[in-house]
Enzyme design. Structure first.
Site, PDB file in Angstrom:
ATOM      1  N   GLU A   9      -3.119   8.434   8.990  1.00  0.00           N
ATOM      2  CA  GLU A   9      -3.121   8.834   7.838  1.00  0.00           C
ATOM      3  C   GLU A   9      -4.343   9.790   8.596  1.00  0.00           C
ATOM      4  OE1 GLU A   9      -3.500   5.571   4.297  1.00  0.00           O
ATOM      5  OE2 GLU A   9      -5.531   5.165   5.748  1.00  0.00           O
ATOM      6  N   LYS A  48       0.833  -0.966   0.042  1.00  0.00           N
ATOM      7  CA  LYS A  48      -0.026   0.361   0.069  1.00  0.00           C
ATOM      8  C   LYS A  48       0.956   1.325  -0.278  1.00  0.00           C
ATOM      9  CE  LYS A  48      -3.647  -2.195   2.589  1.00  0.00           C
ATOM     10  NZ  LYS A  48      -4.776  -2.257   3.482  1.00  0.00           N
ATOM     11  N   ARG A 107      -7.055  -9.280  -8.530  1.00  0.00           N
ATOM     12  CA  ARG A 107      -7.595 -10.240  -8.559  1.00  0.00           C
ATOM     13  C   ARG A 107      -9.519  -9.465  -9.260  1.00  0.00           C
ATOM     14  NH1 ARG A 107     -10.638  -9.233  -3.881  1.00  0.00           N
ATOM     15  NH2 ARG A 107      -9.798  -7.722  -2.271  1.00  0.00           N
TER      16      ARG A 107
END
Lengths: 738, 219, 463
Positions: free
Chosen positions: C206, C112, C306
């Site tokens: 964050e 990430k 995916r």
């Protein structure tokens, strides 16, 4: 009269049986003679006195001749048998007969923390003319007789060696010399606190700088157990003693690769010869200083002449050590004087002044530094030799200037660093490139206050890939049954996983190159002294071929790599014992390389790191030449640590025996990677010595940590980070970057 | 205590009629059986030694992804019904390869009988279980029959629906951990026994029962 | 030689992959574990192998070799985003085609922080926060302060932080911090947790977006550099553990009440997603997840490399050259290096679609997953309803305990919003799932929860 004859006959029987035990039944029909003597003894009172006298006379003569023949044909293995014979003199015999009075300290007989080790305060006297002088000494040594059932054959338990160390310290406090008597087949190889290996290492570390004269006398010098009280200023050895890296039986079992059966007799005898374990051999090799002569077939408990001689020699040895710290002139005079067992020409005061203590320790360092150096194989010309000396000296000066001068300036960031450290945080980032930011801190760059948004994504630099990884197959984790680990794909395992099972943390062995490429900064590893090669100082049969094969296979000249490298920009000196070369065993070349590396780290004020890929102990093919690397290297370690260095040892895979019991085990900081097996002797040796099997996890790092051997368990995946952290937070302020 | 002596006799009769247990040996995963190490009717041994450090008798080699894996016996007994037809064939996971006819030892009889006598903690779900780390450590150190637990203590950890759920002792009082009936990380069907606990105060009675079994069984 | 696909998954996705293979005329092999023996995917598969675990790469590859498969479809979950598996599949001596993005893409986008760095470089907005793992408290505090200033500059008001383990995911290792003073203790707690659970101490900070909609973009790329998108989805309705429960397509309701122009924002989000896909040479199906605030700010959250559970609602509203789309089929086709055969211009959107996830969970007791036996599973067939399930209708089914207790996906299509809502309600009223747990209590499902949440679609929510 009859009583005396009876006694005499009995002594004759003892002698005959002794000869028989040493030389065997067949030797000049000694077996028959024994039988005849015992026969006669049983019917002693049936014979007339004349008959008895003539019988005794004839057998005295016979045995006298046999004794001479026996002495002439004495083999090394027979010497081992002499040493092990119950009739051989022991330490208590010496205390009784050599010293004038003694008091055993810290135990008596069975009431003892370790009956295999005796410590005694003793008084030894000397006659100079009409005057009698008293000397106080500390006597420390092994005892295997006078209560065999509890003496454990003279094998000191870890706490026995600890006791020895305590009384060494006491002698140091009181300023009296120490006489060590070594009568041990080896240390008792158990890991219970303080740990066999650990305690021997501690003893060696301390003895390196004992500030009193130390003399050792070896009758039975069994490897590490002997060294535990053997690092001394002067090493005497009984003429019929043995001093060896391993018992001939043990060596034979290793050579023949036997597991449970006994090695054949011929091989044992061959090994006894090959190991060069006699006093004469050891004197030639330079591992001892002097031989104390013994009567034919060795001194037994009642050889009073021998004790007289020993008394004289031990006083003389102590005198010489003391005089060496004073004046050479005096020493020469002393040496030339006509002294004898009864009367000394001089009285020497054994108390040393502060200056003399310093000289004593310097002399000791020099003595060990020089030991076995003659056997170092190092191809170099005379000129190169001179040049090297020049650079060494220059180097030393350069480093001196650089760091002394720089030191004050570095104080500022040091303080800054300390502030951060007290916040229990070191701005340390462990993953990809954790190290730079911290290093920047230390060399004084400011922290960036603005968060850096990386401009360009760093391309992967060329990564070292273990050759083990280059196969498409899977392996089973050895702990799979316990932890349910899935089979591992080899390229993953030996690649990203660093050889560690991601499920249970089991560490698979990796090749040594992996460490060189992944622990240190890219391209920073520079080896030195590569040309120093293992030789064959004992001319051990077959060893030269084995070395040749190892050299060919590994491309290395010895089992020890020494190199300079950087971790996160911090320059270090490091050594690594490599498993591929004779299981990382240590001999003359390895010892010499180790010492040179330590000395290099000392002059350049760099941290010193010893990575142990694996070590199987002292290499038996180099005999006591290998054994004395234990005290030699430990002295170098002590010197380095005392000078303010940072010595860190990291164990991986298997680390056993001599090196762990000396220069590795004496490190202030020792860490082990997760699946390491660490200890003094392997499970089989323990079973053989103690008769008790040990649990499978006996040598695990968890237990090593629990016993206080190591300071922590590290994960190989974090090795670089942990090492870097250690470099920053451990060690004395004398390091160049502090 | 839930067992009296007449009941005990009955149970023992049952075991006497059939003094063995048959354990199937299943393939742990797919692969090819490349070699059988035992023959029909041969005796095999489970792990042995003071610390179970000596592994069991090799049974067969299952190779998958170039990893030949030696499958070993987990129990003592006689190897029977060996599927030699599977040799050099690809097998699925959980395929039965042979059986071990395992004669019940006195200890195992006791363990089985105690299922009727002890407070048995059973699997609440079909899931995988391990001992709670703390309990596991204590048991490793002190051994069965020594470690006591009380209400509210964490006994086991169940891995179920991708979550780890601790299982606590709900009964009042102090209990001794007497038996373990499961293997760590193995799937246990709901309702199967996991642990056998004995209330501290019942310990003497339990010892008597065990004495009795020992006496009966050695006959 | 005919291609053969190993279906390395279970349940409904295994069934959908089987269906796609059949549509493409490909052979396939299914795998199953002991616990799944009753599952429909086992019953319907022509060729199948019992393996020890769906996560056991070795078993999967051994079966693939035994059956001479040429490709492997990982489905979702399990090994689908495990780049090591993807790498092994293509790097082994007998390589297979990996039906999914290349392993490098899985690795890079799966990281990430790395993804955030790249996105930032490309001018794609990401949630304000640290871009590198933080390992100590001082740095954490400094960073938090800086993030706070940055957030104020961007017009955030009451800012709170999320302290996350870098290696975490699925709601694990996340803690909320309301004020700066709490950063240190919370940081230490999360770091310790991360070290214990993931073996990596890295932590990021964050800001927490208080009110948002979860919007995702469905991308398809080919190995020939072609890219199309199949619009957006709205997955705002989730469980408290951030697991999706109702999804809708398209992501924005064009007739809804917004403080911004939804069509414009949607176009921007799609454009950013395509940009990032192009940057990575993304060559499979992929989902780019975004958070959109009521003010119309949007931030890229993560990329799912995916096929998604909810892929079919996008397929329902997308028409290529006026024909319906099957994204699984498209995914397999591009993996075999086929060209798309169409471009974005050929893709038209029509109608709306919604998906319910029917799950055996106790929504009143912390969304605890339940296991047990389903004795009755019934619903009415409708032309607007597609059911995706591995639960058989004709006999009792025991829910295995090793997996999420997802029972079925109900995909509903409607021309208009009201129409869609009507049909959705009808479905929830008609569906019957009955059963009992092992403790013989009635088996609970989330149907009631879904009914309740249906009123929240297209709203800005907070978690």
């Amino acid at each position: 009269m009859l009583v005396e004859l009876h006694k005499k006959l009995k002594e004759l029987i003892e002698l005959a049986e002794y000869i028989r035990d040493i030389k065997g039944e067949e030797f000049l029909s000694i077996g028959n003679i024994c039988n005849e003597l015992t026969d006669f003894y049983h019917h002693f009172y049936d014979y007339s006195q004349e008959k008895i006298i003539s019988f005794i006379q004839s057998y005295e003569e016979k045995l006298g001749k046999i004794l001479i023949k026996a002495e002439e044909t004495l083999t090394p293995y027979e010497i081992v048998k002499i040493v092990r014979h119950p009739q051989r003199f022991t330490l208590l015999d010496i205390l009784e007969n050599v010293y004038d009075s003694y008091m055993e300290l810290g135990g008596e007989g069975e009431l003892n923390i370790d009956p295999a080790v005796i410590c005694a305060k003793a008084i030894i006297t000397r006659r100079v003319g009409d005057e009698v002088y008293f000397h106080q000494v500390m006597v420390i040594g092994h005892e295997k007789g006078h209560g065999e059932e509890f003496r454990r054959g003279g094998s000191a338990a870890p706490w026995g060696n600890e006791k020895a160390l305590r009384y060494m310290k006491m002698a140091e406090t009181e300023g009296i010399p120490i006489h060590f008597y070594i009568f041990t087949p080896g240390a008792y190889p158990i890991e219970d606190y303080p740990g066999a290996a650990q305690q021997i290492a501690r003893n060696l570390f301390y003895m390196s700088k004992l500030s009193v004269p130390t003399i050792s006398f070896i009758s039975e010098g069994g490897s590490g157990g002997a060294e535990a009280i053997g690092l001394t200023d002067l090493r005497l050895m009984a003429e019929k003693g043995y001093y060896s890296v391993i018992s001939p039986e043990g060596a034979a079992a290793i050579e023949a690769k036997l597991k449970d059966e006994r090695p054949p007799r011929e091989l044992v005898e061959k090994m006894a010869k090959a190991l060069k374990l006699t006093a004469k051999d050891n004197l030639q090799l330079g591992t001892i200083d002097r031989i104390i002569p013994e009567p034919p077939l060795g001194a037994r408990r009642k050889d009073y002449e021998f004790f007289k001689r020993l008394k004289y020699e031990i006083i003389k040895a102590t005198d010489e050590v003391v005089l060496q710290t004073r004046s050479l002139k005096m020493l020469r005079k002393y040496a030339l004087s006509k002294q004898n067992f009864e009367n000394f020409s001089y009285y020497v005061n054994w108390e040393l002044s502060e200056d003399e203590k310093e000289i004593l320790i310097e002399n000791r360092y020099e003595k060990y530094r020089k030991m076995t150096q003659w056997a170092v194989l190092e191809p170099k010309s005379f000129f190169k030799c001179l040049a090297q000396r020049g650079t060494r000296l220059g180097q030393s000066i350069a480093y001196e200037v650089k760091y002394r001068v720089l030191k004050s300036g570095q104080k500022t960031f040091k303080r800054f660093f300390e502030e951060l450290a007290s916040e229990s945080s070191l701005l340390l980032k462990p993953v990809s490139d954790p190290i730079k930011s911290v290093y920047n801190l230390i060399v004084g760059k400011k922290i960036r206050t603005k968060v850096r948004m990386p401009g360009e994504i760093e391309e992967e630099t060329e990564v070292y890939v273990s050759p083990l990884a280059l196969q498409d197959r899977t392996v089973t984790c050895p702990q799979a049954e316990k932890f349910g680990c899935p089979d591992l794909w080899v390229p993953d395992l030996y690649g990203e996983f660093c050889g560690v099972c991601p499920n249970c943390g089991y560490h698979f062995p990796l090749e040594y190159n992996w460490y060189l490429n992944n622990i240190f900064d890219k391209g920073s590893v520079k080896t030195f002294n590569d040309e120093i090669a293992s030789g064959n100082p004992l001319n051990f049969e077959g060893y030269a071929e084995k070395l040749k094969a190892a050299r060919k296979e590994t491309g290395l000249n010895s089992a020890l790599l020494s190199f300079e490298a950087k971790i996160g920009g911090i320059s270090v000196v490091a050594v690594m014992l490599v498993a591929d070369f004779r299981q990382g065993t240590v001999g003359v070349a390895e010892g010499e390389k180790f010492i040179r590396a330590v000395e290099f780290a000392k002059v350049s004020r760099r941290p010193f790191i010893a990575l142990v890929h694996t070590t199987g102990g002292i290499r038996i093919h180099e005999g006591t030449m290998g054994v004395v690397q234990m005290p030699r290297c430990t002295m170098a370690v002590r010197d380095y640590v005392d000078s303010g260095g940072l010595y860190i040892v990291i164990y991986d895979n298997n680390s056993y025996a001599g090196p762990v019991a000396s220069f590795l085990g004496s490190a202030p900081y020792q860490f082990a990677l997760k699946s390491t097996r660490l200890g003094f002797a392997g499970p089989r040796v323990i079973l053989e010595t103690t008769g008790q099997p040990v649990p499978p996890d006996y040598h695990s790092v968890e237990n090593a940590l629990k016993r206080g051997h190591i300071q922590g368990i590290w994960d190989r995946r974090e090795l670089r980070k942990k090492l870097f952290f250690a470099l920053l937070t451990m060690g004395a302020p004398n390091l160049y970057y502090r | 205590m839930k067992i009296d002596f007449s009941h005990l006799t009955q149970i023992l009769q049952r075991f006497k009629a059939k003094p063995y247990k048959i354990y199937p040996v299943l393939t742990p995963h797919t692969g090819k059986i490349i070699e059988f190490k035992i023959k029909e009717g041969e005796e095999v041994r489970g792990p042995s030694g003071k610390w179970l450090e000596k592994p069991g008798t090799p049974l067969f080699i299952l190779e998958r992804e170039k990893n030949p894996k030696l499958i070993r016996a987990q129990y003592n007994g006689i190897a029977q019904n060996i599927r030699t037809d599977l040799l050099n064939r690809f097998v699925e996971a959980g395929e039965k390869v042979l059986e071990i006819k395992h004669p019940l030892s006195q200890e195992e009889i006791i363990s089985e009988v105690l299922l009727n006598a002890l407070l048995v903690i059973r699997a609440p779900e079909t899931a995988r279980y391990i001992l709670s780390p703390e309990l596991g450590k204590r048991l490793e150190k002190e051994g069965l029959g020594k470690v006591s637990v009380k209400e509210g203590d964490e006994l086991l950890i169940m891995t179920f629906m991708k979550r780890e759920t601790p299982i606590f002792l709900k009964e009042r009082g102090t209990y001794i951990i007497y038996q373990i009936y499961f293997k760590p990380f193995e799937l246990v069907q709901a309702g199967e026994p996991l642990l056998g606990l004995c209330p501290v105060e019942d310990l003497p009675h339990l010892e008597k029962i065990i004495q009795r079994i020992k006496a009966e069984w050695s006959l | 030689m005919k291609d053969k696909v190993l279906i390395a998954n279970r349940g409904e996705i295994a069934l959908r992959i089987m269906e796609a293979c059949e549509l493409l005329g490909l052979d396939y092999v299914a795998v199953y574990t002991k616990e799944d023996e009753e599952s429909l995917h086992v019953r319907l598969a022509k060729k199948k192998y019992r393996i020890s675990d769906y996560r056991d790469m070795n078993d999967l590859l051994a079966v693939a070799d035994e059956e001479k498969c040429t490709a492997i479809h990982p489905g979702y979950g399990f090994l689908s985003e495990n780049y090591r598996f993807a790498r092994r599949v293509v790097k082994r001596e007998r390589p297979l085609i990996w039906i999914g993005p290349t392993w490098e893409v899985i690795r890079d986008l799966g990281n990430k922080l790395y993804m955030k760095k790249v996105a930032h470089k490309l001018g794609i907005p990401v949630i304000p926060g640290s871009v590198e793992p933080i390992y100590n408290e001082i740095e954490a505090e400094l960073k938090a302060q800086e993030i706070l200033e940055q957030a104020y500059e961007e017009g955030f008001e009451e800012v709170s932080f999320l302290v996350k383990a870098v290696a975490g995911g699925g709601g694990m290792g996340i803690e909320e911090v309301k004020n700066l003073e709490e950063i240190r203790p919370v940081f230490r707690k999360v770091r310790a947790y991360a070290k214990r659970l993931f073996g990596d101490e890295g932590v990021i900070i964050e800001i927490k977006i208080p009110l948002f909609q979860h919007i995702e973009v469905q991308i398809l790329g080919s190995k020939h550099g072609e890219y199309v998108h199949f619009g957006t989805r709205n997955c705002t309705i989730q469980s408290p553990f951030r697991q999706k429960r109702i999804e809708l397509a398209p992501g924005f309701y064009q007739m809804g009440q917004y403080n911004f122009d939804p069509a414009k924002k949607e176009a921007e989000i799609i454009e950013h997603s395509l940009n990032l896909a192009r940057h990575f040479n993304y060559d499979s199906v992929g989902t780019f997840e975004w958070l959109v605030t009521p003010e119309g700010k949007y931030y890229l959250m993560e990329v799912n490399t995916r096929i998604q559970v909810e892929n079919e609602i996008s397929a329902k509203i997308s028409f290529v050259k006026n024909k319906p789309v099957n994204l699984l089929k498209e995914q397999i086709r591009v993996a075999f290096e086929e060209k798309l055969g169409y471009s974005q211009r050929d893709v038209a959107f029509k109608g709306m679609s919604l998906e319910f996830r029917l799950i055996a969970e106790d929504t009143k007791r912390g969304f605890t997953p339940l296991s047990g036996v389903i004795t009755r599973f019934d619903y009415k067939e409708h032309p607007w309803l597609t059911m995706r399930t591995h639960v058989p209708k004709d006999k009792p089914y025991t829910i295995p305990t090793q997996f999420d207790p997802n029972l079925a996906l109900a995909i509903i299509y409607g021309e208009k919003f009201d129409d869609l809502m009507e049909k959705s309600k009808q479905f929830l009223n008609e569906i019957v799932i009955e059963g009992h747990t092992f403790k013989n209590e009635p088996l609970v499902t989330n149907i009631e929860f879904l009914k309740e949440k249906l009123g929240d679609v297209y709203k800005f929510l907070s978690i």
